[in-house]
Design a protein around this motif. Structure first.
Motif, PDB file in Angstrom:
ATOM      1  N   ALA A  76       0.828  -1.214   0.000  1.00  0.00           N
ATOM      2  CA  ALA A  76       0.000   0.000   0.000  1.00  0.00           C
ATOM      3  C   ALA A  76       0.858   1.259   0.000  1.00  0.00           C
ATOM      4  O   ALA A  76       0.754   2.100  -0.883  1.00  0.00           O
ATOM      5  N   PHE A  77       1.755   1.405   1.004  1.00  0.00           N
ATOM      6  CA  PHE A  77       2.485   2.673   1.097  1.00  0.00           C
ATOM      7  C   PHE A  77       3.599   2.796   0.064  1.00  0.00           C
ATOM      8  O   PHE A  77       4.146   3.873  -0.146  1.00  0.00           O
ATOM      9  N   HIS A  78       3.936   1.686  -0.606  1.00  0.00           N
ATOM     10  CA  HIS A  78       4.978   1.728  -1.637  1.00  0.00           C
ATOM     11  C   HIS A  78       4.408   2.075  -3.015  1.00  0.00           C
ATOM     12  O   HIS A  78       5.160   2.303  -3.954  1.00  0.00           O
ATOM     13  N   LEU A  79       3.079   2.136  -3.109  1.00  0.00           N
ATOM     14  CA  LEU A  79       2.451   2.356  -4.415  1.00  0.00           C
ATOM     15  C   LEU A  79       2.890   3.663  -5.068  1.00  0.00           C
ATOM     16  O   LEU A  79       3.216   3.702  -6.251  1.00  0.00           O
ATOM     17  N   PHE A  80       2.875   4.759  -4.286  1.00  0.00           N
ATOM     18  CA  PHE A  80       3.252   6.051  -4.874  1.00  0.00           C
ATOM     19  C   PHE A  80       4.694   6.016  -5.359  1.00  0.00           C
ATOM     20  O   PHE A  80       5.004   6.493  -6.454  1.00  0.00           O
ATOM     21  N   ALA A  81       5.606   5.455  -4.547  1.00  0.00           N
ATOM     22  CA  ALA A  81       7.013   5.397  -4.936  1.00  0.00           C
ATOM     23  C   ALA A  81       7.190   4.591  -6.216  1.00  0.00           C
ATOM     24  O   ALA A  81       7.991   4.945  -7.089  1.00  0.00           O
ATOM     25  N   GLU A  82       6.425   3.496  -6.354  1.00  0.00           N
ATOM     26  CA  GLU A  82       6.500   2.682  -7.567  1.00  0.00           C
ATOM     27  C   GLU A  82       6.066   3.463  -8.803  1.00  0.00           C
ATOM     28  O   GLU A  82       6.683   3.380  -9.855  1.00  0.00           O
ATOM     29  N   GLN A  83       4.979   4.244  -8.645  1.00  0.00           N
ATOM     30  CA  GLN A  83       4.466   5.001  -9.784  1.00  0.00           C
ATOM     31  C   GLN A  83       5.364   6.184 -10.116  1.00  0.00           C
ATOM     32  O   GLN A  83       5.492   6.563 -11.284  1.00  0.00           O
ATOM     33  N   SER A  84       5.997   6.777  -9.102  1.00  0.00           N
ATOM     34  CA  SER A  84       6.735   8.023  -9.314  1.00  0.00           C
ATOM     35  C   SER A  84       8.076   7.823 -10.008  1.00  0.00           C
ATOM     36  O   SER A  84       8.662   8.779 -10.512  1.00  0.00           O
ATOM     37  N   VAL A  85       8.596   6.595 -10.033  1.00  0.00           N
ATOM     38  CA  VAL A  85       9.914   6.372 -10.643  1.00  0.00           C
ATOM     39  C   VAL A  85       9.847   6.357 -12.171  1.00  0.00           C
ATOM     40  O   VAL A  85      10.868   6.383 -12.841  1.00  0.00           O
ATOM     41  N   ARG A  86       8.639   6.335 -12.719  1.00  0.00           N
ATOM     42  CA  ARG A  86       8.488   6.278 -14.166  1.00  0.00           C
ATOM     43  C   ARG A  86       8.696   7.658 -14.776  1.00  0.00           C
ATOM     44  O   ARG A  86       8.004   8.604 -14.439  1.00  0.00           O
ATOM     45  N   GLY A  87       9.659   7.775 -15.663  1.00  0.00           N
ATOM     46  CA  GLY A  87       9.899   9.045 -16.346  1.00  0.00           C
ATOM     47  C   GLY A  87      10.624  10.051 -15.467  1.00  0.00           C
ATOM     48  O   GLY A  87      11.058   9.765 -14.353  1.00  0.00           O
ATOM     49  N   VAL A  88      10.710  11.275 -15.990  1.00  0.00           N
ATOM     50  CA  VAL A  88      11.391  12.356 -15.291  1.00  0.00           C
ATOM     51  C   VAL A  88      10.503  12.848 -14.150  1.00  0.00           C
ATOM     52  O   VAL A  88       9.279  12.922 -14.291  1.00  0.00           O
ATOM     53  N   LYS A  89      11.116  13.201 -13.022  1.00  0.00           N
ATOM     54  CA  LYS A  89      10.341  13.677 -11.880  1.00  0.00           C
ATOM     55  C   LYS A  89       9.956  15.142 -12.086  1.00  0.00           C
ATOM     56  O   LYS A  89      10.690  16.060 -11.710  1.00  0.00           O
ATOM     57  N   THR A  90       8.799  15.336 -12.690  1.00  0.00           N
ATOM     58  CA  THR A  90       8.240  16.673 -12.846  1.00  0.00           C
ATOM     59  C   THR A  90       6.999  16.774 -11.972  1.00  0.00           C
ATOM     60  O   THR A  90       6.454  15.760 -11.507  1.00  0.00           O
ATOM     61  N   ALA A  91       6.534  18.001 -11.767  1.00  0.00           N
ATOM     62  CA  ALA A  91       5.323  18.197 -10.965  1.00  0.00           C
ATOM     63  C   ALA A  91       4.149  17.452 -11.574  1.00  0.00           C
ATOM     64  O   ALA A  91       3.322  16.876 -10.857  1.00  0.00           O
ATOM     65  N   LYS A  92       4.083  17.439 -12.905  1.00  0.00           N
ATOM     66  CA  LYS A  92       2.984  16.760 -13.598  1.00  0.00           C
ATOM     67  C   LYS A  92       3.047  15.253 -13.391  1.00  0.00           C
ATOM     68  O   LYS A  92       2.034  14.609 -13.064  1.00  0.00           O
ATOM     69  N   ASN A  93       4.229  14.666 -13.554  1.00  0.00           N
ATOM     70  CA  ASN A  93       4.373  13.213 -13.420  1.00  0.00           C
ATOM     71  C   ASN A  93       4.153  12.749 -11.979  1.00  0.00           C
ATOM     72  O   ASN A  93       3.527  11.718 -11.734  1.00  0.00           O
ATOM     73  N   LEU A  94       4.656  13.521 -11.020  1.00  0.00           N
ATOM     74  CA  LEU A  94       4.477  13.143  -9.621  1.00  0.00           C
ATOM     75  C   LEU A  94       3.006  13.262  -9.209  1.00  0.00           C
ATOM     76  O   LEU A  94       2.508  12.438  -8.436  1.00  0.00           O
ATOM     77  N   SER A  95       2.318  14.265  -9.721  1.00  0.00           N
ATOM     78  CA  SER A  95       0.881  14.411  -9.420  1.00  0.00           C
ATOM     79  C   SER A  95       0.103  13.244 -10.012  1.00  0.00           C
ATOM     80  O   SER A  95      -0.832  12.717  -9.389  1.00  0.00           O
ATOM     81  N   ALA A  96       0.497  12.832 -11.238  1.00  0.00           N
ATOM     82  CA  ALA A  96      -0.154  11.674 -11.859  1.00  0.00           C
ATOM     83  C   ALA A  96       0.080  10.417 -11.030  1.00  0.00           C
ATOM     84  O   ALA A  96      -0.827   9.579 -10.874  1.00  0.00           O
ATOM     85  N   ALA A  97       1.283  10.283 -10.458  1.00  0.00           N
ATOM     86  CA  ALA A  97       1.595   9.122  -9.625  1.00  0.00           C
ATOM     87  C   ALA A  97       0.722   9.102  -8.375  1.00  0.00           C
ATOM     88  O   ALA A  97       0.302   8.036  -7.910  1.00  0.00           O
ATOM     89  N   VAL A  98       0.430  10.272  -7.820  1.00  0.00           N
ATOM     90  CA  VAL A  98      -0.439  10.359  -6.641  1.00  0.00           C
ATOM     91  C   VAL A  98      -1.806   9.770  -6.956  1.00  0.00           C
ATOM     92  O   VAL A  98      -2.355   8.948  -6.197  1.00  0.00           O
TER      93      VAL A  98
END
Length: 844
Positions: A449-471
């Protein structure tokens, strides 16, 4: 074109006159009613009552902000930027300028700084201060204020640049509103009323000036009982209102707008049924001591032991007023200068007493579990799954784990120091067999559960848009939206309409915050920790406010902010020193000294805390004169920590004005559930042969009530004198305490102090949770163990201490310390390694 003032004290009918005239003129003319933002809904409702058709079609009820946005929309406007978006933008700007800032270099990354900066930016716009103004000002100053203004200039310049790229906020909309009024036909030939204001900002004066130049007539209703005033004293509570009259009159003369004779309202219709309240209206701000001669029935001062007792007395009074005086709940209001301090007790006690109420109090979005889930998920990735982030996440109630499962994992994590990457491998310490399998299954469930965001956030460049999508990928994978909907449905089923709405509103507002974050920051590359701070800043600036779900409810709110329309009874809670009136302290980026310096330099800016304290007295006066029939002022004698609190000077002032009798005894049977809670007291009094008084009537009622009879019977059985006491069996006492009685002074003292605590401590062997930590005492114990074992070895070898080899001692200490230090706990941080080296050095 003309300007007309409407003067009158509280309750003289200023608003009624405005609404009545508006209802007459609105059929053939364009009418605009401008009121403070929080008064718009109530003003629309009252306008409907005055309109013969029972609806508002032509008249417009607006605040300055709504007026500005409406004009902005007609001119094309831009993308709206609200408070949360502004805070996130300022967080970005300060991060980019961090290397250039001097005064705010240490504050820029602190929690809440962006919000304070947002307030400063609002103030700049309200007082027509631009980055160019700050640049010119900077050249005339010196010292720390010069550096501070320099930093603010840089930040404001970046903010202005961003706003010119196609965004509009309430402040920029207000800034452009005068130009829009001048080039449009929005106010041409209109009749305009302004009501509920005690002063205006320069930005608002500019708008009023353009309205005067275009409207048929501008009416301004102000709380003054005369228009004859000369020099204005800053300590005068009415100073801001008098300055407003002077400035509006000057604007009218400069623009050639004639000023009509003012309307002076002298009859106080509100207090026709309460001469005591009329006396307060006339004399509360009078420096000469005045004493009410007749009997006082409608003014009550009540002292309570603490805030809970205050709230309970208020609930009883509300029920009494409804039952015995025939008041509707909507005709009663409860207010406080510190409503946040009473919120929990009001919600709990009013529900217990069955008092329907609406809490007019904006709730911080951060207090909602969904906001905590998102923040903690991001922090898990940002801070390597530390203990705090992980369990903040798991305790939100939005994860697959139950509360009991979370508690079990937390106990293990505390005892064995689980943090970071330990979540990603099997736990073995202290676990065997089936228990190890079960606990590791829970660990895996939590980690997924708590690792889900970290898993999604590693995809692509860490931009505000990509990190928000990972959330939101994480939310979708956890199906959080469904859980929120279930919460809302359950709340609605049990009649908690506001709570149900808060769940749905929170989800929508949080999504909106991230939409604005993506819109503002977009493809900007951000570090995960910076992203965490930006999200937190945006959520901090967002709050939730609601409209009453029912008409017949007691309004509960803040004395200054809450609109209290047509109420007959007002109960003021917390009339304590420093709360009523509230002491205004220096806040924000400017100190009082800064404000005085800027004023001396010719810059008009918001008043300092001293001027605000004078305004506080006006707010108190206006609050005391809100009800038309009854006023209750209560204060607490102590806070929740048992510290003594003093009544406010307002209490002493009212006590000097009226011959008040002592408050009648609280009605202990005002509601069934609280009264049942007193049945234990009734039974104890009966057993002791004391007179139970009114409690006996309640006991008879419960005895014959189907719902309470069974509960009462159990309570009576528990309270009966125990003639044949039952003892624990010998087998059970042996299991609890053993065959031999171990006794000592501390145990006897514990038993006398609290037998149950003795039973829990020495019988059940209840202990605090074991925590993975190295305490100072542990290092001392380790040192003693080293000496003890070295002495044992020396004795076994029959060696002489005086001839002990230094190299042998050093080798023993190093080897034995490493063996005894339990490795991981004493070496898990640099601080603990240093402490361990000190133990070795001392032992050697």
């Amino acid at each position: 074109m003309s300007l007309k003032f409407i003067f009158g004290g509280p309750g003289s009918g200023k608003t009624t006159l405005c609404l009545r005239d508006m209802a007459k003129l609105s059929e053939k003319n364009n009418c605009i009613f401008i009121v403070p933002e929080q008064f718009t809904l109530e003003s629309e409702r009252r306008l409907c009552e005055f309109n013969q058709k029972g609806a508002v079609i032509n008249p417009q009820v607006l605040s300055f902000k709504r007026l500005a946005y409406r004009l902005s929309e007609k001119s094309g406007g831009g993308s709206p930027l609200d408070d949360s978006g502004k805070v996130m933008l300022l967080r970005k700007i300060t991060s980019e300028l961090l290397g250039e800032l001097e005064f705010f270099v240490r504050s820029a990354n602190k929690q809440g700084f962006a919000e304070e900066l947002s307030k400063a930016i609002n103030e700049f716009y309200q007082y027509n201060i631009s980055s160019d103004t700050l640049k010119a000002l900077e050249e005339t100053l010196e010292g720390g204020l010069k550096i501070k203004i320099g930093d603010l200039r840089k930040i404001l310049a970046r903010f202005e640049e961003f706003m010119r790229s196609g965004y509009v906020s309430s402040e920029t909309a207000l800034e452009s509103a005068p130009k829009e009024i001048a080039k449009s036909r929005f106010a041409v030939g209109s009749y305009i009323w302004l009501d509920g204001f005690y002063g205006f900002t320069p930005q608002e004066y500019d708008i009023i000036e353009k309205l005067m130049a275009n409207a048929e007539r501008v009416n301004v209703a102000l709380t003054l009982d005369n228009d004859n005033f000369g020099a204005i004293n800053d300590s005068d509570p009415f100073a801001d209102i008098k300055r407003a009259v002077n400035r509006l009159s000057k604007i009218a003369k400069n623009t050639g707008v004639p000023i009509e004779p003012p309307v002076m309202l002298t009859d106080h219709h509100r207090f026709k049924n309460s001469p005591e309240l009329a006396f307060i209206e006339k004399n509360f701000l009078n420096h000469k001591k005045q004493r009410y001669k007749a009997r006082t029935e409608n003014i009550v001062i009540r002292a309570a032991a603490n805030r809970r007792a205050e709230t309970e007395s208020a609930a009883v009074e509300i029920i009494t007023l409804a039952r015995k005086k025939g008041l509707r709940y909507k005709e009663i209001a409860v207010a406080s200068g510190d409503i946040s301090g009473y919120e929990r007790s009001i919600r709990r006690i009013f529900d217990e007493y069955g008092v329907p109420f609406f809490m007019d109090y904006k709730t911080d979005i951060l207090s909602h579990p969904l906001a905590e889930l998102l923040r903690s998920a991001i922090d898990c990735a940002a801070f390597n799954y530390n203990y705090e982030s992980v369990f903040r996440f798991l305790k939100t109630g939005l994860t697959p784990l139950s509360a009991d499962e979370t508690d079990e994992l937390e106990n293990y994590a505390l005892e064995f120091g689980v943090s970071g990457q330990k979540w990603f491998s099997d736990w073995k310490a202290g676990l065997e067999g089936d228990e190890a399998v079960r606990v590791n299954r829970l660990r895996e469930k939590a980690k997924n559960a708590f690792h889900l965001f970290a898993e999604q956030s590693v995809r692509g460049v860490k931009t505000a848009k990509n990190l928000s999508a990972a959330v939101f990928d994480m939310l979708d994978l956890m199906d959080v939206a469904s859980v929120i909907e279930q919460w809302a449905e359950k709340a609605a089923e049990r009649g908690a309409a506001v709570l149900a709405k808060s769940h749905l509103t929170a989800y929508g507002k949080i999504r909106a915050v991230f939409d604005k974050l993506v819109d503002i920051l977009g493809d900007l590359r951000v570090d995960i920790r910076d992203f965490s701070k930006i999200v937190e800043a945006g959520l901090m600036a967002e709050d939730m406010g609601f409209t009453p779900p029912s008409q017949d409810q007691v309004i509960v709110g803040d004395l200054k902010r809450t609109r209290l329309p047509e109420i007959k009874a007002l109960i003021i809670l917390g009339a304590n020193e420093g709360v009523l009136p509230a002491i205004q302290k220096e806040t924000g980026v400017f100190s009082d000294t800064d404000r005085l310096t800027l004023k001396a330099a010719g810059v008009e800016i918001a008043p300092d805390s001293r001027a605000k304290n004078a305004r506080e007295l006006l707010d108190v006066y206006l609050s005391l004169t809100k009800p038309s029939e009854r006023l209750t002022v209560s204060y607490s004698l102590g806070d929740f920590n048992g510290k003594t609190t003093r009544p406010s000077q307002v209490v002493f002032k009212i006590a000097d004005m009226f011959p008040l009798s002592e408050t009648a005894e609280t009605d202990i049977i005002a509601a069934s559930e609280p009264a049942f809670g007193r049945m234990g007291e009734f039974l104890r009094k009966t057993l002791r042969g004391e007179e139970p008084g009114a409690l006996k009537l309640a006991w008879l009622w419960f005895k014959n009530n189907e719902h309470y009879a069974r509960r009462l019977s159990k309570l009576e059985s528990a309270c009966e004198p125990i003639r044949n006491e039952a003892y624990l069996s010998k087998a059970l006492t042996d299991a609890l305490y053993g065959d031999e009685i171990i006794i000592g002074i501390s145990r006897l003292e514990q038993f006398v102090k609290c037998p149950f605590a003795y039973y829990a401590t020495y019988g059940l062997k209840a202990r605090p949770r074991r925590i993975y930590e190295a305490r100072p005492a542990d290092y001392g114990l380790l040192a003693h163990k080293i000496l003890e074992n070295f002495a044992r070895i020396m004795a076994e070898e029959q060696s002489d201490w005086r001839g002990a080899d230094k190299a042998k001692i050093d080798e023993f200490v190093e080897r034995y310390t490493d063996d005894m230090a339990l490795g991981e706990i004493f070496t898990s941080s640099s601080k603990r390694l240093y402490m361990l080296s000190r133990v070795k050095r001392v032992a050697k």
